[in-house]
Design an enzyme around this catalytic site. Structure first.
Site, PDB file in Angstrom:
ATOM      1  N   ARG A  46       5.824  -2.305   8.634  1.00 14.08           N
ATOM      2  CA  ARG A  46       6.307  -2.129   7.258  1.00 14.08           C
ATOM      3  C   ARG A  46       6.332  -3.517   6.613  1.00 14.08           C
ATOM      4  O   ARG A  46       6.074  -4.514   7.268  1.00 14.08           O
ATOM      5  CB  ARG A  46       7.655  -1.392   7.176  1.00 14.08           C
ATOM      6  CG  ARG A  46       8.607  -1.521   8.301  1.00 14.08           C
ATOM      7  CD  ARG A  46       9.154  -2.898   8.477  1.00 14.08           C
ATOM      8  NE  ARG A  46       9.681  -3.422   7.231  1.00 14.08           N
ATOM      9  CZ  ARG A  46       9.812  -4.695   6.955  1.00 14.08           C
ATOM     10  NH1 ARG A  46       9.431  -5.611   7.842  1.00 14.08           N
ATOM     11  NH2 ARG A  46      10.302  -5.119   5.808  1.00 14.08           N
ATOM     12  N   GLY A  47       6.672  -3.542   5.315  1.00 16.47           N
ATOM     13  CA  GLY A  47       6.610  -4.805   4.575  1.00 16.47           C
ATOM     14  C   GLY A  47       5.265  -4.864   3.874  1.00 16.47           C
ATOM     15  O   GLY A  47       4.226  -4.537   4.476  1.00 16.47           O
ATOM     16  N   ALA A  48       5.297  -5.256   2.590  1.00 18.18           N
ATOM     17  CA  ALA A  48       4.104  -5.119   1.751  1.00 18.18           C
ATOM     18  C   ALA A  48       2.839  -5.792   2.318  1.00 18.18           C
ATOM     19  O   ALA A  48       1.809  -5.128   2.512  1.00 18.18           O
ATOM     20  CB  ALA A  48       4.425  -5.625   0.346  1.00 18.18           C
ATOM     21  N   ARG A  89       2.201   5.464   2.084  1.00 22.02           N
ATOM     22  CA  ARG A  89       3.367   4.923   1.361  1.00 22.02           C
ATOM     23  C   ARG A  89       2.907   4.505  -0.041  1.00 22.02           C
ATOM     24  O   ARG A  89       1.915   3.789  -0.179  1.00 22.02           O
ATOM     25  CB  ARG A  89       3.972   3.714   2.100  1.00 22.02           C
ATOM     26  CG  ARG A  89       4.540   4.081   3.470  1.00 22.02           C
ATOM     27  CD  ARG A  89       5.445   2.987   4.011  1.00 22.02           C
ATOM     28  NE  ARG A  89       6.729   2.969   3.334  1.00 22.02           N
ATOM     29  CZ  ARG A  89       7.615   1.975   3.442  1.00 22.02           C
ATOM     30  NH1 ARG A  89       7.326   0.917   4.186  1.00 22.02           N
ATOM     31  NH2 ARG A  89       8.775   2.017   2.807  1.00 22.02           N
ATOM     32  N   GLN A 194      16.639  -2.964   7.632  1.00 20.97           N
ATOM     33  CA  GLN A 194      15.647  -4.008   7.891  1.00 20.97           C
ATOM     34  C   GLN A 194      16.306  -5.387   7.968  1.00 20.97           C
ATOM     35  O   GLN A 194      15.798  -6.294   8.611  1.00 20.97           O
ATOM     36  CB  GLN A 194      14.573  -4.026   6.792  1.00 20.97           C
ATOM     37  CG  GLN A 194      13.634  -2.842   6.799  1.00 20.97           C
ATOM     38  CD  GLN A 194      14.114  -1.738   5.880  1.00 20.97           C
ATOM     39  OE1 GLN A 194      15.306  -1.588   5.643  1.00 20.97           O
ATOM     40  NE2 GLN A 194      13.198  -0.947   5.360  1.00 20.97           N
ATOM     41  N   ASP A 235       7.382  -5.727  -3.354  1.00 19.70           N
ATOM     42  CA  ASP A 235       6.359  -4.750  -2.971  1.00 19.70           C
ATOM     43  C   ASP A 235       5.334  -4.558  -4.065  1.00 19.70           C
ATOM     44  O   ASP A 235       4.205  -4.124  -3.809  1.00 19.70           O
ATOM     45  CB  ASP A 235       7.018  -3.428  -2.607  1.00 19.70           C
ATOM     46  CG  ASP A 235       7.791  -3.586  -1.304  1.00 19.70           C
ATOM     47  OD1 ASP A 235       8.934  -4.050  -1.361  1.00 19.70           O
ATOM     48  OD2 ASP A 235       7.211  -3.317  -0.240  1.00 19.70           O
ATOM     49  N   ASN A 245      11.123  -3.904  -5.400  1.00 25.28           N
ATOM     50  CA  ASN A 245      11.426  -4.346  -4.035  1.00 25.28           C
ATOM     51  C   ASN A 245      12.458  -3.395  -3.425  1.00 25.28           C
ATOM     52  O   ASN A 245      12.909  -2.449  -4.085  1.00 25.28           O
ATOM     53  CB  ASN A 245      11.930  -5.801  -4.051  1.00 25.28           C
ATOM     54  CG  ASN A 245      12.008  -6.401  -2.656  1.00 25.28           C
ATOM     55  OD1 ASN A 245      11.046  -6.290  -1.882  1.00 25.28           O
ATOM     56  ND2 ASN A 245      13.113  -7.015  -2.299  1.00 25.28           N
ATOM     57  N   LYS A 246      12.805  -3.662  -2.192  1.00 33.06           N
ATOM     58  CA  LYS A 246      13.707  -2.779  -1.436  1.00 33.06           C
ATOM     59  C   LYS A 246      14.932  -2.368  -2.241  1.00 33.06           C
ATOM     60  O   LYS A 246      15.525  -3.185  -2.942  1.00 33.06           O
ATOM     61  CB  LYS A 246      14.126  -3.510  -0.149  1.00 33.06           C
ATOM     62  CG  LYS A 246      15.069  -2.790   0.774  1.00 33.06           C
ATOM     63  CD  LYS A 246      14.633  -1.395   1.160  1.00 33.06           C
ATOM     64  CE  LYS A 246      13.252  -1.373   1.769  1.00 33.06           C
ATOM     65  NZ  LYS A 246      12.686  -0.002   1.830  1.00 33.06           N
TER      66      LYS A 246
HETATM   67  C1  RUB Z   1       9.945  -3.791   2.591  1.00 34.53           C
HETATM   68  C2  RUB Z   1      10.498  -4.571   1.471  1.00 34.53           C
HETATM   69  C3  RUB Z   1      10.272  -6.027   1.573  1.00 34.53           C
HETATM   70  C4  RUB Z   1       8.958  -6.354   0.969  1.00 34.53           C
HETATM   71  C5  RUB Z   1       8.638  -7.729   1.418  1.00 34.53           C
HETATM   72  O1  RUB Z   1      10.295  -2.425   2.553  1.00 34.53           O
HETATM   73  O2  RUB Z   1      11.031  -4.110   0.515  1.00 34.53           O
HETATM   74  O3  RUB Z   1      11.264  -6.755   0.892  1.00 34.53           O
HETATM   75  O4  RUB Z   1       7.943  -5.499   1.419  1.00 34.53           O
HETATM   76  O5  RUB Z   1       7.374  -8.036   1.063  1.00 34.53           O
HETATM   77  P1  RUB Z   1       9.918  -1.499   3.789  1.00 34.53           P
HETATM   78  P2  RUB Z   1       6.924  -9.564   1.005  1.00 34.53           P
HETATM   79  O6  RUB Z   1      10.622  -2.039   4.968  1.00 34.53           O
HETATM   80  O7  RUB Z   1      10.423  -0.155   3.349  1.00 34.53           O
HETATM   81  O8  RUB Z   1       8.415  -1.561   3.921  1.00 34.53           O
HETATM   82  O9  RUB Z   1       6.832  -9.972   2.422  1.00 34.53           O
HETATM   83  O10 RUB Z   1       5.684  -9.574   0.221  1.00 34.53           O
HETATM   84  O11 RUB Z   1       7.943 -10.330   0.299  1.00 34.53           O
END
Ligand code: RUB
Length: 344
Positions: A46-48, A89, A194, A235, A245-246
């Site tokens: 997970r994470g963008a 997603r 997270q 994101d 974002n989250k």
């Molecule tokens: C992840 C989330 C993170 C960003 C970070 O949500 O919101 O803050 O994706 O991205 P999930 P970056 O865990 O639901 O995927 O690393 O680009 O800042």
């Protein structure tokens, strides 16, 4: 050593199973694009930026899986795999970015062998570049932070949200590497945690001074001057500087404004979506079980109605700067974001 979230090895994809953290550090190996789609859907990865590169790796696996003999047949197979991966997603734009980049490369090649070779090479290059981009972004961001700052972050925008090094945590890493003392406060980030499961794990693993707080303590921490800067990931960022974002990011930014605490966003250019308008953005709604329990333990009555959005939108007027590999965008964002892309 910083954690390597995902990598391509011997025609397969190896990733940390993030659902098992922090209790066990377990690696999973995939050779089928459908497994990658499941891994994205179930938050194994997970994470963008990490799901952007996972999408690219998924298509590279699909190219190897297909027994197509003709270019058109292989492109059709890849288009179908792209659809399966894309539908996992909806909010982070990096997934579409990773898939589109691979499809472009595939369509440019002439033969099935060339397609297979070029998509694998491109996906591997995207993974390597992700780490380099995060390091540049981190260095740019570190200039905004001072010796003895205490920085609050939300969710996980670290090595685990990327291929390595991290975005928001990349800025924190680069600040420490530049010789400044830095302390980190991490929100738990309900419902999937997270913050406590991943960010606290990652920062502790790498020797940072880190404190964990419940999401509900953000106001207390700010009112009692226990934090003097905020940095989060993103994101999706629109051309106007609206940041998705989250869930919970918006309330942290609002509270930061109330207490005059600078609120920064750190993200690579691949997280920007310059074409879409706010009404185009889909906020992922996740399963109610994430809210009605913690792990296997039920914490809410049976049959309760649940609203569980995974992301929210922070408006540009609450954001002090957006840190990227090409520099830091400052308000007014339409102009400064445009300039970041012109510098590319
Ligand atoms: C992840 C989330 C993170 C960003 C970070 O949500 O919101 O803050 O994706 O991205 P999930 P970056 O865990 O639901 O995927 O690393 O680009 O800042």
């Amino acid at each position: 050593m910083t954690l390597k979230t995902l990598e391509w090895k011997n025609n397969s994809v190896i990733m940390i199973d993030q659902t098992k953290l922090p209790n066990t550090l377990e690696f999973v190996t995939y050779t089928d694009f459908n497994q990658i789609a499941d891994a994205i859907r179930t938050l194994v990865v997970r994470g963008a930026p990490a799901i952007g590169v996972s999408g690219a790796f998924g298509l590279a696996l699909a190219a190897l899986q297909s027994d197509a003999k003709e270019k058109d047949e292989l492109i059709n197979y890849l288009e179908n795999a792209k659809k399966v991966l894309f539908e996992t997603r909806p909010t982070a734009v990096n997934l579409a970015w990773g898939l589109q980049k691979i499809m472009q490369v595939a369509k440019m090649a002439d033969t099935v062998d060339e397609i297979r070779k070029s998509v694998v090479e491109t996906a591997k290059k995207m993974a390597d570049e992700d780490v380099q981009i995060n390091m540049s972004l981190g260095k740019n961001g570190s200039e905004l932070f001072n010796d003895n700052d205490t920085v609050l972050t939300h969710c996980n925008a670290g090595a685990l949200a990327t291929v390595g090094y991290g975005t928001a945590l990349g800025v924190i890493r680069a600040t420490k590497e530049s010789g400044k003392n830095i302390k980190v406060i991490v929100t738990e980030t309900r419902p999937v945690q997270q913050g406590s499961r991943l960010t606290a794990f990652e920062l502790k693993h790498d020797g940072f001074a880190v404190s964990l707080i419940p999401d509900t303590a953000v106001g207390y921490i700010m009112a009692n001057k226990l934090v003097n800067k905020i940095v989060v990931g993103a994101d999706r960022i629109l051309r106007t500087g609206r940041v998705y974002n989250k869930i919970g990011t918006y309330q942290i930014a609002t509270m930061a404004k109330q207490h005059n605490i600078p609120f920064y966003v750190a993200a690579p250019l691949s997280t920007f979506d310059l074409k879409s308008n706010p009404e185009d953005i889909i906020i992922e709604q996740r399963d109610s079980s994430e809210v009605t329990g913690i792990g296997d333990k039920k914490t809410a009555p049976d049959g309760i109605d649940v609203i569980n959005p995974a992301f929210d939108m922070t408006p540009p007027e609450l954001i002090s700067g957006i840190i990227t590999e090409n520099g830091v965008a400052k308000p007014p964002y339409e102009d400064s974001i445009k300039k970041l892309f012109e510098a590319n």
